[in-house]
Motif scaffolding. Structure first.
Motif, PDB file in Angstrom:
ATOM      1  N   HIS A 110      -3.556  10.735  -0.256  1.00  0.00           N
ATOM      2  CA  HIS A 110      -4.694   9.816  -0.178  1.00  0.00           C
ATOM      3  C   HIS A 110      -5.413   9.769  -1.525  1.00  0.00           C
ATOM      4  CE1 HIS A 110      -8.610   8.227   1.356  1.00  0.00           C
ATOM      5  NE2 HIS A 110      -7.782   7.525   2.108  1.00  0.00           N
ATOM      6  N   ASN A 111      -6.056   8.634  -1.792  1.00  0.00           N
ATOM      7  CA  ASN A 111      -6.736   8.499  -3.094  1.00  0.00           C
ATOM      8  C   ASN A 111      -7.874   9.501  -3.270  1.00  0.00           C
ATOM      9  OD1 ASN A 111      -8.736   7.377  -1.524  1.00  0.00           O
ATOM     10  ND2 ASN A 111      -8.291   5.265  -2.133  1.00  0.00           N
ATOM     11  N   SER A 132       9.632  -1.947  -9.679  1.00  0.00           N
ATOM     12  CA  SER A 132       8.898  -1.000  -8.834  1.00  0.00           C
ATOM     13  C   SER A 132       7.520  -0.729  -9.399  1.00  0.00           C
ATOM     14  CB  SER A 132       9.661   0.324  -8.751  1.00  0.00           C
ATOM     15  OG  SER A 132      10.931   0.111  -8.194  1.00  0.00           O
ATOM     16  N   VAL A 133       6.590  -0.435  -8.511  1.00  0.00           N
ATOM     17  CA  VAL A 133       5.231  -0.127  -8.930  1.00  0.00           C
ATOM     18  C   VAL A 133       4.655   0.962  -8.021  1.00  0.00           C
ATOM     19  CG1 VAL A 133       4.247  -2.014  -7.531  1.00  0.00           C
ATOM     20  CG2 VAL A 133       2.960  -1.130  -9.496  1.00  0.00           C
ATOM     21  N   VAL A 134       3.952   1.911  -8.637  1.00  0.00           N
ATOM     22  CA  VAL A 134       3.188   2.905  -7.889  1.00  0.00           C
ATOM     23  C   VAL A 134       1.805   2.318  -7.677  1.00  0.00           C
ATOM     24  CG1 VAL A 134       2.304   5.266  -7.856  1.00  0.00           C
ATOM     25  CG2 VAL A 134       4.446   4.744  -9.061  1.00  0.00           C
ATOM     26  N   ILE A 135       1.332   2.337  -6.465  1.00  0.00           N
ATOM     27  CA  ILE A 135       0.178   1.531  -6.100  1.00  0.00           C
ATOM     28  C   ILE A 135      -0.554   2.254  -4.972  1.00  0.00           C
ATOM     29  CG2 ILE A 135       1.305   0.210  -4.279  1.00  0.00           C
ATOM     30  CD1 ILE A 135       0.285  -2.327  -5.477  1.00  0.00           C
ATOM     31  N   GLY A 178      -5.325   3.207   1.366  1.00  0.00           N
ATOM     32  CA  GLY A 178      -5.810   4.252   0.473  1.00  0.00           C
ATOM     33  C   GLY A 178      -4.792   5.322   0.137  1.00  0.00           C
ATOM     34  N   TYR A 179      -3.535   5.132   0.540  1.00  0.00           N
ATOM     35  CA  TYR A 179      -2.505   6.121   0.245  1.00  0.00           C
ATOM     36  C   TYR A 179      -1.594   5.620  -0.871  1.00  0.00           C
ATOM     37  CZ  TYR A 179      -3.961   8.515   4.445  1.00  0.00           C
ATOM     38  OH  TYR A 179      -4.710   9.184   5.377  1.00  0.00           O
ATOM     39  N   ILE A 180      -1.100   6.571  -1.684  1.00  0.00           N
ATOM     40  CA  ILE A 180      -0.122   6.222  -2.712  1.00  0.00           C
ATOM     41  C   ILE A 180       1.120   5.642  -2.041  1.00  0.00           C
ATOM     42  CG2 ILE A 180       1.538   7.206  -4.361  1.00  0.00           C
ATOM     43  CD1 ILE A 180      -0.991   7.302  -5.692  1.00  0.00           C
ATOM     44  N   GLU A 181       1.573   4.489  -2.523  1.00  0.00           N
ATOM     45  CA  GLU A 181       2.843   3.967  -2.032  1.00  0.00           C
ATOM     46  C   GLU A 181       3.681   3.480  -3.199  1.00  0.00           C
ATOM     47  OE1 GLU A 181       1.683   0.744   0.677  1.00  0.00           O
ATOM     48  OE2 GLU A 181       2.399  -0.748  -0.740  1.00  0.00           O
ATOM     49  N   ILE A 182       4.984   3.423  -2.967  1.00  0.00           N
ATOM     50  CA  ILE A 182       5.893   2.838  -3.948  1.00  0.00           C
ATOM     51  C   ILE A 182       6.374   1.520  -3.377  1.00  0.00           C
ATOM     52  CG2 ILE A 182       8.129   3.079  -5.099  1.00  0.00           C
ATOM     53  CD1 ILE A 182       7.571   6.103  -5.159  1.00  0.00           C
TER      54      ILE A 182
END
Lengths: 258, 258, 258
Positions: A188-189, A221-224, A229-233
Motif C-alpha cells: 500500500h502507498n 510496462s509501468v509501475v503505478i 492505493g496499492y502498487i500495481e504493474i
C-alpha cells in the motif's frame, strides 16, 4: 429503500443468482439490488475478500451478501456482521472479511441460526438462496442483526502474505489480477515514503514508474498506484498478466531511489 | 412496483439486453428489472426451459421474459401465459415452458398480436426488443393478458428424455451442466426411496454418495442431490464436466443398495 | 426516478463497476441503474460508440455513463453532453459519441471540472468511479449540466470507414461482430433502393438474401438487415465470424440485381 449487494462465485450462466434475488424480493420488494460480481474464481476466498474490500463506496447501512463458500453445508458458521464503516455483511465465516478487518473494526457479529429468517427448506448445497439471501432481506426490513442468533466474537481470518522492508526495498506479493491483466500487489502507498526506482518480478525489471497507464507507450510496462492505493504493474493498452505470465501469489520487489 | 425478469441467449457483450430494458422503462418506469441470465447457450431451448424452471422463487405476479428464440421472425407464436404459480411468462411458443408445465398447470395463454402493445416498427430479427419487452412492460402496468391476442390452448412442448426404472437401478440423462461443472440429471428425489449405492457415467463408477460437496476430499467425486432436488454428480473444488468430459445428453445410471 | 445506464470495458470479474454504483447510490439513492454492457473490448472506442448508438431506446432524460477510456488521467476532457434526442451522456471526450452524432445533433456539452461534483480524492486510473459516476449522479439530482464546467463546442470524433457506391454495388466495412458471430456492416438500409443479389466477403460469395435467420437452413449463410437497419451477414444457428474467420475492419461488397 435499502441496498443489498451480491458478490458470489456463481457465475453468470445459471439461475443461482436469479433464485437469490427472487428470494430477497419475496421478502422485501423495496430493495435496490446491486451485483458486484459473480465471477469470483470458484471457491477462492481471498479473491472474494479482495473484491468486497471496496464495499466502502456504498452508503452506510448497505447490506452486502458475499457467497464464496466452498464449505457450504459443513460446520462453518453463516454470519451476519456489522463493521465500523456502518455496513452489514452476510456471509460464511470463512475468512471473507479478512481484508476489510484491516481497515475497519468489528462492531458485532451473529450466527444466522434463527429459522424464522431462513427458507422453510434448507438444502445442503445452496445456502446463498436458503440462508444468506433471506437473512439479508430480513435485515433490510429492519430486523436487528442480534435477532439472527448467538454472538460470534472471533471471526475466521485468512493468513496474509506479509510485506517485508529490506534495506532500500520492499518485498510483497501479487494478490489480485484484474480484467485488464493489471498485477495488483499488497504493498500500500502508506508504506512508501521514497521515490520508487523500479520493480522486480520474476527475472524481469520494470523501470518505468508513472501515475497513469498512458504515461508509457503502447505495450510498455509501468509501475503505478492502483485506484485503491496499492502498487500495481500495468501494461498500457495491454495485459501485464499475459506479458509476464504471472499468477496470484507471485513475489514482487520494489526498489527505491537512494 | 412490478418485477420483470429477463432470461435470454443474447450474452453480456452487446447492446441487445440494454435495448430491451430501455423499451421496458420507456413504457413503465416503476418496474424492478432482474437479470436471470443472458448466457443461455445460443438457441438452446431446453437449457432455457431448465433455467426458467427456477422462477418459482420470485413473488407472485412476477413477469418473466424468456427469449431463446432460434425461430425469430418465423410463424412461431409470441406468447403471454399465466401458470398456476400465479406468474406470467412472455416468450416464444417453442417449448420453453416444457419443464415448468411439469410442476404447474397452464391457467391461460394468449398470442401477442395486438399491435398496440408492440413497438411501432417490428424487425425480423429482434422480437425481444420489439414484441416481448413491450408486452411484458404493458402487462406490468396492469393490462390484462387476455388483451394481447387470441387464446392459445396447446403450447409447443419439447420431448423429454425419459427416466427408466430397471430392477435395482434408475437410468436417466444429464440435462444441465452448471458453471461449477456439476452434472445435473433429470432424476428427481421423488423417484428415489432407497439408499443410493453408486452412479455410473460412461465407463466410470462414482461410489461416494453424500449430502454436500465437502463430504468428499478435494477433487473427489460425489453423488449428491442438487439444490433443486435432482441427482447430480459433483467434484469437490473441481469440475465433474472436465474430469468426465461429459456433455448434456449423456446417460447416467443410479444403482441402489439391495 | 432517473435512469442511469453504464457502458464500460471494465468486465464483469472485478469490483470496478460495483464501486461506480456505490458512488452513484451514495449521491442519489432514487435512481434506476441499468447495465448496458461492461464487456466492450478493452480500450476499443469504436465498439463503445457502436454500443451506445442504441441508447435511443431509453426514455428522454436518461443519463448514460460510457467509460471506454484508454487515455484516463491524460489531458483528454471528461465530458457531460446533451444531444437532440434529449438524453445526457457522461464520458471522456475521445470519440465515443461519433456514431450517435450521425443521428442526433449536439445541444450542449461541458467539461466536467467543478470539483463539487467529483469524489474528494481523484485517482489517475479510475475516473469512472471518481469523476464520471458522481457527475452522472449529480446530474440525476437535477443539477444543470452547465454547472459542471466550461462549454466544449468541438467534440473529438473518430474517422469512419466510408461506404462507396461503385456501379451496381456498394462497398462497406464490417464494423461490429456480436455475440452470435453476426457480421454487422456500416451499410445502412437508407443507402439501398434496389434488390440485393449477393454479398462478397474475402473470397466468399454469400448469395442467399433473406429477412430472418431461419430463412436459410442450419449453418447456412444469409445476407440480412440487422435489427438496427444495417446489412449483416449471419449464419442460421451458427457463427459467421467463425465460418468466415473475420475480424472488425474487413471489407464487404453488396451487389444489386440489374
Amino acid at each position: 429503500m435499502s441496498i443489498i449487494t451480491l458478490t458470489t462465485d456463481f457465475g453468470y450462466d445459471d439461475w443461482y443468482v436469479g433464485a437469490m434475488k427472487g428470494v430477497i424480493l419475496s421478502i422485501n420488494l423495496k430493495v435496490t439490488l446491486v451485483d458486484i460480481t459473480h465471477n469470483c474464481p470458484s471457491g477462492d476466498i481471498m479473491s472474494g475478500a479482495f473484491i468486497i474490500k471496496n464495499s466502502d463506496y456504498f452508503p452506510q447501512n448497505t447490506i452486502h451478501i458475499i457467497v464464496v463458500d466452498p464449505g457450504v453445508g459443513s460446520s462453518r458458521i453463516p454470519l451476519i456482521a456489522k463493521l465500523s464503516n456502518n455496513q452489514i455483511y452476510v456471509l460464511p465465516d470463512n475468512g471473507l472479511l479478512t481484508l476489510l478487518l484491516q481497515k475497519h473494526s468489528l462492531v458485532e457479529a451473529f450466527a444466522i441460526e434463527n429459522h424464522k429468517f431462513m427458507l422453510n427448506s434448507i438444502s445442503n448445497t445452496f445456502h446463498g438462496r436458503d440462508i444468506f439471501a433471506p437473512a439479508a432481506a430480513y435485515a433490510s426490513t429492519g430486523i436487528n442483526i442480534s435477532e439472527f442468533g448467538r454472538p460470534i466474537n472471533d471471526l475466521v481470518q485468512l493468513s496474509i502474505q506479509p510485506i517485508e522492508k529490506i534495506e532500500n526495498s520492499i518485498s510483497g506479493t501479487i494478490v489480485y489480477i484484474d480484467k485488464f491483466g493489471n498485477l495488483i500487489s499488497n504493498i500500500h502507498n502508506s508504506f512508501i515514503n521514497k521515490k520508487i526506482l523500479l520493480a522486480r518480478l520474476k527475472n524481469y525489471t520494470i523501470n518505468q514508474v508513472g501515475y497513469k497507464f498512458c504515461d508509457v507507450g503502447r505495450n510498455e510496462s509501468v509501475v503505478i498506484f492502483s485506484s485503491d492505493g496499492y502498487i500495481e504493474i500495468a501494461v498500457n493498452l495491454g495485459s501485464a498478466k499475459n506479458i509476464y505470465n504471472v499468477e496470484v501469489g507471485e513475489k514482487m520487489i520494489i526498489e527505491f531511489d537512494n
